[in-house]
Design a protein around this motif. Structure first.
Motif, PDB file in Angstrom:
ATOM      1  N   CYS A   1       0.926  -1.451   0.194  1.00 14.99           N
ATOM      2  CA  CYS A   1       0.161   0.045  -0.121  1.00 14.99           C
ATOM      3  C   CYS A   1       1.000   1.265  -0.011  1.00 14.99           C
ATOM      4  O   CYS A   1       1.554   1.411   0.738  1.00 14.99           O
TER       5      CYS A   1
ATOM      6  N   CYS B   1       0.507   3.430   3.157  1.00 16.33           N
ATOM      7  CA  CYS B   1       1.267   2.776   4.213  1.00 16.33           C
ATOM      8  C   CYS B   1       2.879   3.155   4.289  1.00 16.33           C
ATOM      9  O   CYS B   1       3.484   3.537   5.183  1.00 16.33           O
TER      10      CYS B   1
ATOM     11  N   HIS C   1      -5.646   5.901   8.693  1.00 15.76           N
ATOM     12  CA  HIS C   1      -5.566   4.777   7.448  1.00 15.76           C
ATOM     13  C   HIS C   1      -5.865   3.559   7.745  1.00 15.76           C
ATOM     14  O   HIS C   1      -6.703   2.732   7.235  1.00 15.76           O
TER      15      HIS C   1
ATOM     16  N   HIS D   1      -4.311  -3.344   0.192  1.00 14.96           N
ATOM     17  CA  HIS D   1      -5.152  -4.050   1.277  1.00 14.96           C
ATOM     18  C   HIS D   1      -6.116  -4.953   0.595  1.00 14.96           C
ATOM     19  O   HIS D   1      -7.158  -5.001   1.086  1.00 14.96           O
TER      20      HIS D   1
END
Ligand SMILES: [Zn+2]
Length: 378
Positions: free
Chosen positions: A5, A8, A36, A197
């Motif tokens: 991601c 992230c 998030h 994800h």
């Protein structure tokens, strides 16, 4: 690695860099990542809940995927769909060295998983059947799935990954709208996983399929189909050939884009659609789609019909002819790939082409030109 991601990654890099900064900066970064992850968790919970609800519906274990009339079952059913990374064939677990350098025949895999049952239909797409993973292809496979494998549920919920080219585009919305307009489903929700994800059931089924694939000698599409079905003892994975090596069509592709584009208009242009993660359609409100960024957000309402009194017909769009393999590719398979096939598979996967070899033609032509030049000099 591409599955990581981006949000992230950015946040984690920032967190590492702000170790020696003042508290305020540190806290802001940490809060951003926390928010998030909270969003990711929320979406994951929705997915898990829809899967769990579907399991309850088929709890007695008697239901199997197959032909069922549309809206013949008063229930909600959940399906997830995705493409796997394409596989190459022929394939050999011993992997002879020279095989590594050869451009083998390709087979795409599009899976639709019914977690409730659970079973997954894997559409096996030979490279001659389609050259794209575009929306015409995706919608055509989904349509075939609902016609031939769906459980006939009235209420449908779908999950897929966030890929805008394949799944998140205006035509996917148009198609689902078309289904509710013609009573093929009473209502539909389309849900996108958070990018990066997106681990969900189709990946798990693809994983099992590929494990078996790596251990088996494979020469033809039929072999791939057999490996798919035999990849688990419980027959979790099913196989559906989209077409044969010789371009016989089993799952037709239709020109949904042209057909649906004439009756529906995009919401806010395509920039609009990208910012939403959840879409909902109902037969009670023809032409209307409700969209939200997060499931907890208030929904926005859009009308997709170009003209409120003109609905698209229920008849299917024009069928698209598969592109097939060009002469060069056919000769390449015959010259370079054939030797890796089983005796039976060689004539199916890499048969002698009936078209002239374009490379040889070029070579012969240049021979003629050379001869002429030599003559002229004399
Ligand atoms: Zn993330």
């Amino acid at each position: 690695m591409t599955d990581l991601c981006w949000e992230c990654q950015k946040n984690n890099n920032l967190i590492n860099r702000t170790v020696n900064c003042e508290e305020e900066k540190k806290t802001a970064t940490l809060q951003r990542q926390e928010a998030h992850l909270q969003h990711v968790k929320e979406e994951r919970t929705l997915y898990k809940k829809q899967v769990a609800d579907a399991r309850v519906v088929v709890a007695d274990g008697s239901l199997k995927l197959g032909r069922n009339d549309p809206c013949s079952r008063e229930c909600v059913m959940h399906y997830s769909f995705d493409f796997a990374q394409q596989i190459h064939y022929p394939s050999n677990p011993l992997q002879p060295g020279p095989m590594y350098f050869v451009d083998l025949r390709k087979c795409g895999i599009f899976g639709v998983c019914c977690e409730g049952v659970p079973q997954q239909v894997n559409y096996l797409i030979d490279e001659g059947m389609t050259s794209t993973k575009g929306s015409n292809a995706v919608i055509s496979y989904l349509h075939h799935f609902f016609e031939n494998y769906g459980l006939g549920e009235e209420h449908l919920s779908l999950h897929c990954d966030n890929c805008s080219g394949q799944n998140k585009n205006r035509y996917m919305l148009f198609y689902l709208m078309w289904r509710t307009l013609h009573g093929l489903h009473k209502d539909i929700s389309l849900n996108f996983m958070v990018a990066g994800h997106t681990k969900f059931s189709p990946d798990w089924c693809f994983g099992l399929l590929k494990q078996k694939y790596r251990r088996t000698q494979v020469s033809t599409l039929e072999d791939i189909a057999r490996v798919t079905v035999e990849s688990t003892a419980t027959r979790l994975n099913m196989a559906q050939l989209v077409g044969s090596e010789s371009q016989e069509v089993f799952v037709p592709s239709y020109d949904w884009q042209t057909f649906l584009g004439a009756y529906f208009k995009p919401i806010d242009g395509d920039v609009g659609i990208k910012s939403f993660q959840h879409f909902r359609f109902s037969c009670e409100e023809p032409g209307v789609v409700y969209a939200s960024k997060r499931q907890s957000d208030e929904e926005k309402k859009f009308n997709l019909l170009r003209s409120p009194n003109t609905l698209p017909p229920v008849e299917l769009p024009e069928e698209l002819t598969p592109p097939g393999l060009d002469a060069e590719r056919q000769w390449y398979l015959f010259d370079e790939v054939r030797e890796f096939c089983s005796e039976k598979g060689a004539d199916i996967t890499c048969p002698r082409p009936t078209v002239p070899n374009p490379k040889k033609l070029v070579a012969e032509e240049s021979d003629v030109v050379l001869e002429q030049k030599v003559k002229r000099r004399k």
